[in-house]
Design a protein around this motif. Sequence first.
Motif, PDB file in Angstrom:
ATOM      1  N   GLY A   1       0.152  12.208  -0.017  1.00 15.34           N
ATOM      2  CA  GLY A   1       0.065  11.357  -1.195  1.00 15.34           C
ATOM      3  C   GLY A   1      -1.347  10.896  -1.482  1.00 15.34           C
ATOM      4  O   GLY A   1      -1.853  11.047  -2.601  1.00 15.34           O
ATOM      5  N   ILE A   2      -2.011  10.344  -0.469  1.00 13.74           N
ATOM      6  CA  ILE A   2      -3.352   9.797  -0.699  1.00 13.74           C
ATOM      7  C   ILE A   2      -4.345  10.901  -1.030  1.00 13.74           C
ATOM      8  O   ILE A   2      -5.234  10.729  -1.861  1.00 13.74           O
TER       9      ILE A   2
ATOM     10  N   LEU B   1       0.819  -1.206   0.000  1.00 15.06           N
ATOM     11  CA  LEU B   1       0.000   0.000   0.000  1.00 15.06           C
ATOM     12  C   LEU B   1       0.859   1.264   0.000  1.00 15.06           C
ATOM     13  O   LEU B   1       0.549   2.237  -0.692  1.00 15.06           O
ATOM     14  N   GLN B   2       1.940   1.236   0.756  1.00 16.00           N
ATOM     15  CA  GLN B   2       2.827   2.406   0.806  1.00 16.00           C
ATOM     16  C   GLN B   2       3.490   2.661  -0.544  1.00 16.00           C
ATOM     17  O   GLN B   2       3.612   3.813  -0.982  1.00 16.00           O
TER      18      GLN B   2
ATOM     19  N   SER C   1      -8.455  -0.265  -0.919  1.00 15.11           N
ATOM     20  CA  SER C   1      -7.792  -0.613   0.345  1.00 15.11           C
ATOM     21  C   SER C   1      -6.883   0.508   0.810  1.00 15.11           C
ATOM     22  O   SER C   1      -6.803   0.809   2.009  1.00 15.11           O
ATOM     23  N   LEU C   2      -6.197   1.154  -0.138  1.00 16.05           N
ATOM     24  CA  LEU C   2      -5.306   2.257   0.195  1.00 16.05           C
ATOM     25  C   LEU C   2      -6.089   3.440   0.762  1.00 16.05           C
ATOM     26  O   LEU C   2      -5.701   4.026   1.779  1.00 16.05           O
TER      27      LEU C   2
ATOM     28  N   LYS D   1      -5.734   4.770   4.697  1.00 14.64           N
ATOM     29  CA  LYS D   1      -5.220   6.102   5.004  1.00 14.64           C
ATOM     30  C   LYS D   1      -6.265   7.048   5.603  1.00 14.64           C
ATOM     31  O   LYS D   1      -5.902   8.047   6.223  1.00 14.64           O
ATOM     32  N   THR D   2      -7.546   6.763   5.415  1.00  9.87           N
ATOM     33  CA  THR D   2      -8.572   7.713   5.852  1.00  9.87           C
ATOM     34  C   THR D   2      -9.394   7.240   7.044  1.00  9.87           C
ATOM     35  O   THR D   2     -10.047   8.053   7.695  1.00  9.87           O
TER      36      THR D   2
END
Length: 208
Positions: free
Chosen positions: A100-101, A13-14, A57-58, A62-63
């Motif tokens: 980033g996200i 994910l990163q 999923s990312l 992240k949220t």
Amino acid sequence: MENDLNEKQIQILQVAETLFAEKGFDGTSIRDISKEAKINVAMVSYYFGSKEKLLESLVLYKTSGLKELLIDLIEEELEPVQKIYKLIDLYVNRLNCNKGIYRILHFELASKKRVLELESFSDIKKANLKSLEIIIKEGQAKGVFRKDVTIELLTPTILGTYFHFQMNKPFFEVILGLNTEEEYNNYIHTTLTMHIQQTIKALLTYES
């Protein structure tokens, strides 16, 4: 969400976040991600199924953390204005730690693509709005906040100010004399955050 992921999934994910932010979703392939993460292509597919599912999923990874922080904030023994100030501080910190996200989200939303179809992401946004609504209504019940506030527009006001500042970073670096990344980030966490707090307070409270 974070507790459901193993170390290898988090690594994927990163890497995906970095590549999506740099090259865009459409410009990044599963093979690019597997190469950068130094793992087999099949492993990415095994964990996430498809590139679209990987993006979902990312986004959730992240949220989702902000949702828990806002729920905790509701229970804190703070006055309504102080809760709003802390909420804004949480938002700005979260945004600044996950540039980033949010760059990916901004692009996807602006281009009317996949993120708009993520029901689970929509659920998180609705939950965050509900937390904000609880805090505002608490302040209204205490006579601190105005009754005619459009609660749904407060989050766009917070986010819009932050994103405008980020999208015009070179301009603000020059006119504000922010010569290093440290100075720029410090300005965000102090002056910009305070400006947003004062703006939202002005919208919420009665004129003195």
